[in-house]
Design a protein around this motif. Sequence first.
Motif, PDB file in Angstrom:
ATOM      1  N   GLU A   1       0.136  87.860  26.223  1.00 36.16           N
ATOM      2  CA  GLU A   1       1.254  88.479  25.518  1.00 36.16           C
ATOM      3  C   GLU A   1       1.838  89.640  26.325  1.00 36.16           C
ATOM      4  N   SER A   2       3.060  89.991  25.947  1.00 36.44           N
ATOM      5  CA  SER A   2       3.733  91.153  26.518  1.00 36.44           C
ATOM      6  C   SER A   2       4.610  91.761  25.430  1.00 36.44           C
ATOM      7  N   PRO A   3       4.548  93.094  25.279  1.00 44.65           N
ATOM      8  CA  PRO A   3       3.753  94.099  25.997  1.00 44.65           C
ATOM      9  C   PRO A   3       2.258  93.992  25.676  1.00 44.65           C
ATOM     10  N   ALA A   4       1.445  94.617  26.523  1.00 45.25           N
ATOM     11  CA  ALA A   4       0.014  94.732  26.244  1.00 45.25           C
ATOM     12  C   ALA A   4      -0.188  95.795  25.172  1.00 45.25           C
ATOM     13  N   PRO A   5      -0.919  95.496  24.104  1.00 43.90           N
ATOM     14  CA  PRO A   5      -1.085  96.458  23.008  1.00 43.90           C
ATOM     15  C   PRO A   5      -1.847  97.710  23.431  1.00 43.90           C
ATOM     16  N   GLY A   6      -1.421  98.840  22.888  1.00 43.41           N
ATOM     17  CA  GLY A   6      -2.215 100.060  22.975  1.00 43.41           C
ATOM     18  C   GLY A   6      -2.213 100.790  24.292  1.00 43.41           C
ATOM     19  N   LEU A   7      -1.366 100.415  25.226  1.00 49.88           N
ATOM     20  CA  LEU A   7      -1.288 101.140  26.492  1.00 49.88           C
ATOM     21  C   LEU A   7      -0.196 102.203  26.405  1.00 49.88           C
TER      22      LEU A   7
ATOM     23  N   GLU B   1       9.333  85.575  30.806  1.00 53.08           N
ATOM     24  CA  GLU B   1      10.696  85.062  30.658  1.00 53.08           C
ATOM     25  C   GLU B   1      11.249  85.343  29.263  1.00 53.08           C
ATOM     26  N   MET B   2      10.399  85.250  28.243  1.00 53.35           N
ATOM     27  CA  MET B   2      10.852  85.457  26.869  1.00 53.35           C
ATOM     28  C   MET B   2      11.268  86.902  26.611  1.00 53.35           C
TER      29      MET B   2
ATOM     30  N   ARG C   1      12.692  93.294  26.128  1.00 54.72           N
ATOM     31  CA  ARG C   1      13.108  93.368  24.738  1.00 54.72           C
ATOM     32  C   ARG C   1      12.134  92.591  23.863  1.00 54.72           C
ATOM     33  N   GLY C   2      11.638  93.238  22.820  1.00 57.18           N
ATOM     34  CA  GLY C   2      10.772  92.571  21.864  1.00 57.18           C
ATOM     35  C   GLY C   2       9.389  92.288  22.420  1.00 57.18           C
ATOM     36  N   ALA C   3       8.713  91.299  21.840  1.00 55.37           N
ATOM     37  CA  ALA C   3       7.346  90.931  22.220  1.00 55.37           C
ATOM     38  C   ALA C   3       7.222  89.417  22.234  1.00 55.37           C
ATOM     39  N   ALA C   4       6.400  88.910  23.127  1.00 52.26           N
ATOM     40  CA  ALA C   4       6.169  87.469  23.227  1.00 52.26           C
ATOM     41  C   ALA C   4       4.682  87.197  23.337  1.00 52.26           C
ATOM     42  N   ILE C   5       4.254  86.079  22.776  1.00 51.09           N
ATOM     43  CA  ILE C   5       2.852  85.661  22.812  1.00 51.09           C
ATOM     44  C   ILE C   5       2.799  84.183  23.179  1.00 51.09           C
TER      45      ILE C   5
ATOM     46  N   ASP D   1      -6.925  69.283  34.579  1.00 51.55           N
ATOM     47  CA  ASP D   1      -6.991  70.293  33.541  1.00 51.55           C
ATOM     48  C   ASP D   1      -6.529  69.682  32.205  1.00 51.55           C
ATOM     49  N   PRO D   2      -7.284  69.912  31.115  1.00 52.79           N
ATOM     50  CA  PRO D   2      -6.965  69.226  29.857  1.00 52.79           C
ATOM     51  C   PRO D   2      -5.915  69.927  28.997  1.00 52.79           C
ATOM     52  N   MET D   3      -4.999  70.682  29.606  1.00 53.07           N
ATOM     53  CA  MET D   3      -3.964  71.330  28.818  1.00 53.07           C
ATOM     54  C   MET D   3      -3.049  70.296  28.163  1.00 53.07           C
ATOM     55  N   ILE D   4      -2.771  70.528  26.884  1.00 53.32           N
ATOM     56  CA  ILE D   4      -1.830  69.697  26.155  1.00 53.32           C
ATOM     57  C   ILE D   4      -0.446  70.339  26.176  1.00 53.32           C
ATOM     58  N   ALA D   5      -0.388  71.619  25.867  1.00 48.67           N
ATOM     59  CA  ALA D   5       0.901  72.301  25.808  1.00 48.67           C
ATOM     60  C   ALA D   5       0.693  73.801  25.804  1.00 48.67           C
ATOM     61  N   LYS D   6       1.783  74.513  26.059  1.00 48.62           N
ATOM     62  CA  LYS D   6       1.830  75.965  25.877  1.00 48.62           C
ATOM     63  C   LYS D   6       2.844  76.245  24.779  1.00 48.62           C
ATOM     64  N   LEU D   7       2.446  77.044  23.808  1.00 50.31           N
ATOM     65  CA  LEU D   7       3.322  77.436  22.713  1.00 50.31           C
ATOM     66  C   LEU D   7       3.629  78.914  22.877  1.00 50.31           C
ATOM     67  N   ILE D   8       4.913  79.233  23.017  1.00 51.41           N
ATOM     68  CA  ILE D   8       5.325  80.619  23.270  1.00 51.41           C
ATOM     69  C   ILE D   8       6.321  81.034  22.191  1.00 51.41           C
ATOM     70  N   VAL D   9       6.099  82.213  21.634  1.00 49.59           N
ATOM     71  CA  VAL D   9       6.997  82.719  20.600  1.00 49.59           C
ATOM     72  C   VAL D   9       7.463  84.124  20.955  1.00 49.59           C
ATOM     73  N   TRP D  10       8.597  84.514  20.381  1.00 44.72           N
ATOM     74  CA  TRP D  10       9.165  85.848  20.588  1.00 44.72           C
ATOM     75  C   TRP D  10       9.467  86.488  19.240  1.00 44.72           C
ATOM     76  N   GLY D  11       9.347  87.800  19.170  1.00 42.20           N
ATOM     77  CA  GLY D  11       9.725  88.538  17.980  1.00 42.20           C
ATOM     78  C   GLY D  11      10.283  89.891  18.361  1.00 42.20           C
ATOM     79  N   GLU D  12      10.985  90.523  17.436  1.00 38.10           N
ATOM     80  CA  GLU D  12      11.555  91.842  17.691  1.00 38.10           C
ATOM     81  C   GLU D  12      10.492  92.875  18.029  1.00 38.10           C
ATOM     82  N   ASP D  13       9.287  92.685  17.489  1.00 37.22           N
ATOM     83  CA  ASP D  13       8.143  93.527  17.817  1.00 37.22           C
ATOM     84  C   ASP D  13       6.897  92.655  17.720  1.00 37.22           C
ATOM     85  N   ARG D  14       5.727  93.229  18.014  1.00 34.48           N
ATOM     86  CA  ARG D  14       4.508  92.426  18.045  1.00 34.48           C
ATOM     87  C   ARG D  14       4.196  91.827  16.675  1.00 34.48           C
ATOM     88  N   GLY D  15       4.433  92.580  15.610  1.00 39.22           N
ATOM     89  CA  GLY D  15       4.170  92.060  14.276  1.00 39.22           C
ATOM     90  C   GLY D  15       5.003  90.832  13.969  1.00 39.22           C
TER      91      GLY D  15
END
Length: 459
Positions: free
Chosen positions: A241-247, A302-303, A332-336, A385-399
Amino acid sequence: MKRILIANRGEIACRIIRACQALGIATVAVYSEADAQALHVQMADAAEPVGPAPAAQSYLDGERILAAARRHGADGVHPGYGFLSENTAFARAAEAAGITWIGPDPRSIEDMGDKQRARAIAEAAGVPTLPGSRRFAAEALDGLEAAAAEVGYPLLVKATGGGGGIGMRRVDAPEQLRAAAAGTQQLAAKAFKDGTVYLERLVPRARHVEIQVFGHGDGSAVHLFERECSVQRRFQKIVEESPAPGLTAALRARMAEAAVSLAAHQRYRGPGTVEFIVDADTLDFFFLEMNTRIQVEHPVTEMVTGWDLVQAQIRLAAGCHVPVPQHAIERRGAAIECRLYAENPAKNFLPSPGPLKRFRMPEAMAHVRVDTGVREGDAITPYYDPMIAKLIVWGEDRGAALARLRQALAVAEIDGVRHNLAFLQAVAGHADFVAGRVDTGWVERTRAELLGAAAGVAA
């Protein structure tokens, strides 16, 4: 640049093809016998087989891949991540063949690929490093105990040419040292053709925080902020995720400055990642390694920045890159990001190959992204490598990003193979993760609790 051969497979090959399509560049895929019907093969403008299923006879066969590039008149070769992406000999062979290498200067790959040499270069660039030892050649461990006493326990035995945590062993006491070193040497010799190891001080409660850099190849570089990668199993990341929490802002700035300093010192070219260990107790940070390629988790950056790192990488290699000043890069915002794997969390995350009888992901939209190289009905093979997919989401903030992540995971469906979907749901809902209180040992310490919660989700 009119045609690019992609020396990879799966999710990252599909990702590069999409970037090339956006730039109006034709693509050539390569594939093993096991991947003849793979998604990346069907997406490319042309495709060529390069050998049997085992990677050593196909995706790691640089001569075959470059021969395919020449036959198809490829101007460039993009290695993605893994396989040949950090193989100095392959990069140099591509350049010698007159094919543009879409990656950093081979010298940078060589320097950063030798983990002990990378430490010395980082120190010269003013980047903080952990206490470490000299290297120990395969089956040559004289002086090991004295070196360990100087480094201090607990420590890690690490492969000099390694990466991805492969073969890394923790040692808490002198009586464990010889066996750990010998085991790492044997595994390193097999995996990297280099059995040398070195010792490095272990930070007991370590966070894994990395800085995305982009070098212009002329001694200047910029950063695109940090990613938190502490949720790991078997030393490999599963949530970023970005940003890293608590820094603090000051700490983020110091880490970014150190990463840019290293990239500039190397005259680094293109996207790279400078990885740091952050002491969760003191918030001191130390150089871990530099990955001289596009990262699996690059969509997180990128997000939050709006950059397309793969397109930027291709433009730079093609000579039409215009450097962007640091002040023009905003977050801008946060992504995981969550990595969905065909693996069994209850069996130490062992791979679980088989047919994807059902594979449904949330609909891609502005704030939800799915990167994958498979479709419903495809098979996850035992060869890669057994990866199926990457799921990436964005929000205005981490919550907001967390809420969107939980929603997205809840609607995903996978059947036919064992998988970590419910485990990731358990991670996303755990109080520690929600509060940003994780380190690289958190999954292992909390595994029983997470497995219990995952079983409840799956039921």
